[in-house]
Design an enzyme around this catalytic site. Structure first.
Site, mmCIF file in Angstrom:
data_model
loop_
_atom_site.group_PDB
_atom_site.id
_atom_site.type_symbol
_atom_site.label_atom_id
_atom_site.label_comp_id
_atom_site.label_asym_id
_atom_site.label_seq_id
_atom_site.Cartn_x
_atom_site.Cartn_y
_atom_site.Cartn_z
ATOM 1 N N TYR A 1 0.801 -1.074 -0.191
ATOM 2 C CA TYR A 1 -0.083 -0.172 -0.056
ATOM 3 C C TYR A 1 0.726 1.000 0.114
ATOM 4 O O TYR A 1 2.124 1.255 0.287
ATOM 5 C CB TYR A 1 -0.910 0.083 1.279
ATOM 6 C CG TYR A 1 -0.394 0.555 2.351
ATOM 7 C CD1 TYR A 1 0.494 -0.621 3.093
ATOM 8 C CD2 TYR A 1 -0.669 1.491 3.102
ATOM 9 C CE1 TYR A 1 1.054 -0.229 4.397
ATOM 10 C CE2 TYR A 1 0.124 1.808 4.499
ATOM 11 C CZ TYR A 1 1.052 1.053 4.975
ATOM 12 O OH TYR A 1 1.559 1.357 6.192
ATOM 13 N N ARG B 1 8.486 4.040 -4.572
ATOM 14 C CA ARG B 1 8.262 3.244 -3.685
ATOM 15 C C ARG B 1 7.227 2.100 -3.740
ATOM 16 O O ARG B 1 7.514 0.599 -3.381
ATOM 17 C CB ARG B 1 8.259 3.725 -2.154
ATOM 18 C CG ARG B 1 8.621 2.674 -1.201
ATOM 19 C CD ARG B 1 8.355 3.393 0.182
ATOM 20 N NE ARG B 1 7.084 3.887 0.545
ATOM 21 C CZ ARG B 1 6.918 4.711 1.543
ATOM 22 N NH1 ARG B 1 7.769 5.005 2.218
ATOM 23 N NH2 ARG B 1 5.743 5.343 1.700
ATOM 24 N N ARG C 1 -7.645 -20.693 -1.782
ATOM 25 C CA ARG C 1 -6.674 -20.291 -0.668
ATOM 26 C C ARG C 1 -5.509 -21.647 -0.857
ATOM 27 O O ARG C 1 -5.592 -22.628 -0.359
ATOM 28 C CB ARG C 1 -7.285 -20.391 0.675
ATOM 29 C CG ARG C 1 -6.226 -19.907 1.594
ATOM 30 C CD ARG C 1 -6.873 -19.839 3.106
ATOM 31 N NE ARG C 1 -5.885 -19.526 4.283
ATOM 32 C CZ ARG C 1 -5.146 -20.302 4.672
ATOM 33 N NH1 ARG C 1 -5.255 -21.448 4.409
ATOM 34 N NH2 ARG C 1 -4.097 -19.784 5.672
ATOM 35 N N LYS D 1 6.597 -2.164 1.939
ATOM 36 C CA LYS D 1 5.173 -1.231 2.283
ATOM 37 C C LYS D 1 4.241 -2.497 2.276
ATOM 38 O O LYS D 1 3.381 -2.330 1.539
ATOM 39 C CB LYS D 1 5.089 0.049 2.020
ATOM 40 C CG LYS D 1 4.185 0.908 2.993
ATOM 41 C CD LYS D 1 4.212 2.123 2.498
ATOM 42 C CE LYS D 1 3.369 3.203 3.070
ATOM 43 N NZ LYS D 1 3.398 3.191 4.632
ATOM 44 N N GLU E 1 12.270 2.592 14.345
ATOM 45 C CA GLU E 1 11.417 3.600 13.443
ATOM 46 C C GLU E 1 10.057 3.724 14.301
ATOM 47 O O GLU E 1 9.750 2.945 15.391
ATOM 48 C CB GLU E 1 11.260 3.499 12.034
ATOM 49 C CG GLU E 1 10.548 2.342 11.895
ATOM 50 C CD GLU E 1 10.137 1.728 10.384
ATOM 51 O OE1 GLU E 1 10.100 2.809 9.532
ATOM 52 O OE2 GLU E 1 9.993 0.796 10.009
ATOM 53 N N LEU F 1 11.160 1.056 6.957
ATOM 54 C CA LEU F 1 10.569 1.392 5.743
ATOM 55 C C LEU F 1 11.481 2.890 5.382
ATOM 56 O O LEU F 1 11.535 3.899 6.400
ATOM 57 C CB LEU F 1 9.356 1.983 6.095
ATOM 58 C CG LEU F 1 8.329 2.243 4.618
ATOM 59 C CD1 LEU F 1 8.359 1.008 3.677
ATOM 60 C CD2 LEU F 1 6.981 2.994 5.080
HETATM 61 N N1 PLP Z 1 7.857 3.739 8.742
HETATM 62 C C1 PLP Z 1 6.614 3.112 8.650
HETATM 63 C C2 PLP Z 1 6.541 1.805 9.430
HETATM 64 C C3 PLP Z 1 5.468 3.631 8.043
HETATM 65 O O1 PLP Z 1 4.497 2.873 8.209
HETATM 66 C C4 PLP Z 1 5.532 4.848 7.498
HETATM 67 C C5 PLP Z 1 4.249 5.604 6.988
HETATM 68 O O2 PLP Z 1 3.160 5.070 7.036
HETATM 69 C C6 PLP Z 1 6.882 5.735 7.509
HETATM 70 C C7 PLP Z 1 7.910 5.155 8.253
HETATM 71 C C8 PLP Z 1 6.794 6.945 6.966
HETATM 72 O O3 PLP Z 1 6.694 6.856 5.714
HETATM 73 P P1 PLP Z 1 6.371 7.962 4.709
HETATM 74 O O4 PLP Z 1 6.918 9.103 4.910
HETATM 75 O O5 PLP Z 1 6.604 7.314 3.350
HETATM 76 O O6 PLP Z 1 4.933 8.083 4.861
#
Ligand code: PLP
Length: 295
Positions: free
Chosen positions: A33, A52, A100, A148, A181, A206
């Site tokens: 997503y 991304r 499935r 993501k 993070e 991420l």
């Molecule tokens: N890290 C995680 C785990 C996230 O879910 C997100 C955004 O949803 C981010 C970092 C920040 O990413 P972005 O700046 O692309 O929204």
């Protein structure tokens, strides 16, 4: 006004918007997503999010449902039909619907849905003005956080813990005691010497699109950046701290697990970065150089 969702080629009223019970996103979290901010009628960092997205799809060998240009049109149309001038658009692409079985199906088209929602940017600005609290939470996620995916249960558990503690965000902590993070944001600190510290974009985090833009803005501002892990104790003793994400932009974190960071209020470096990012967001620039999105 009724809301409209995009589902596999059609714009449909919310009540009729659905995917099959045997969609692999539903059964295996086999999907990815993106969330893109909409500010004053324009997308923020759209190009970066689409780059991304393609990387996430490629890493999981999910077919791209359409070209980047076509996808942009769908997102713009979803935003337009919902009359969102300030808000966000969410898109999800899964491997599609299939009986499935764990291995990938061979004859399935990806599922592609998009929804748009309003967002009150004034709330973010208010959070930025006073700063927010964060708690720490064990990072129990899988080994490919650079993709993501919609496998967000660990993030939801962490965010719920933050909510129950009255905090804005949960900072995830690895087995060695280092912050990876936030549950839905990237984590940063500012040292006593005004050096920005944030983790390298490895498989453990991420690589945020907002993070990339902030890095570029920091560079233009002449700020030094160190890419390394920082411990909970270092964060608590830092001069300033903040989170970055598409829908929060840059928000100062003024306490971690109840311990005040700096003087317990937003600091000058983070305030500057937020105002630079707000100005950047207002340009709706599509000029985006792909940074390192992960190994
Ligand atoms: N890290 C995680 C785990 C996230 O879910 C997100 C955004 O949803 C981010 C970092 C920040 O990413 P972005 O700046 O692309 O929204």
């Amino acid at each position: 006004m009724s809301r409209i969702a995009y589902v596999n080629g059609q714009y449909v009223p919310y009540a009729q918007a659905g995917v099959h019970v045997e969609d692999r996103g539903f059964q295996f979290a086999d999907g990815v997503y993106e969330v893109v901010a909409v500010k004053d009628g324009g997308f923020v960092d759209l190009e970066g999010h689409l780059v991304r997205l393609e990387r996430s799809l490629d890493e999981l060998r999910i077919d791209r449902p359409m070209s980047r240009a076509a996808l942009s049109v769908v997102l713009a149309e979803t935003v337009r039909r919902n009359r969102v001038r300030n808000g966000s658009v969410y898109l999800q692409i899964t491997r599609g619907e299939a009986r499935r079985e764990f291995p990938f199906p061979t004859d399935t088209a990806p599922t592609f849905v998009a929804i748009a929602r309003h967002l009150d940017w004034a709330k973010g600005a208010a959070n930025a003005a006073k700063g927010v609290a964060a708690i720490t939470h064990p990072d129990i996620r899988w080994g490919r956080c650079d993709i993501k995916t919609v496998g967000l249960l660990p993030a939801a558990l962490a965010k719920q813990a933050a909510k129950e503690a009255g905090a804005y965000e949960a900072w995830l902590v690895d087995d060695e005691g280092f912050v990876t993070e936030g549950s839905s944001s990237n984590a940063w600190i500012v040292t006593k010497d005004n050096v920005l510290v944030t983790r390298k974009p490895t498989h453990e985090i991420l690589s945020g699109i907002t993070r990339s833009a902030v890095l570029e803005l920091a560079k233009q501002e002449g700020l030094k950046v160190e890419f390394r892990p920082f411990s909970v104790a270092e964060a608590q003793a830092a001069k300033e701290a903040f989170v970055s994400s598409a829908t929060s932009f840059v928000i100062p974190v003024v306490s971690l697990d109840g311990k005040l960071i700096g003087n317990g209020g937003p600091g000058v470096v983070v305030a500057k970065l937020r105002s630079l990012y707000e100005a950047h967001a207002a340009t709706h620039s599509t000029d985006w150089q792909a940074p390192f999105l992960g190994p």
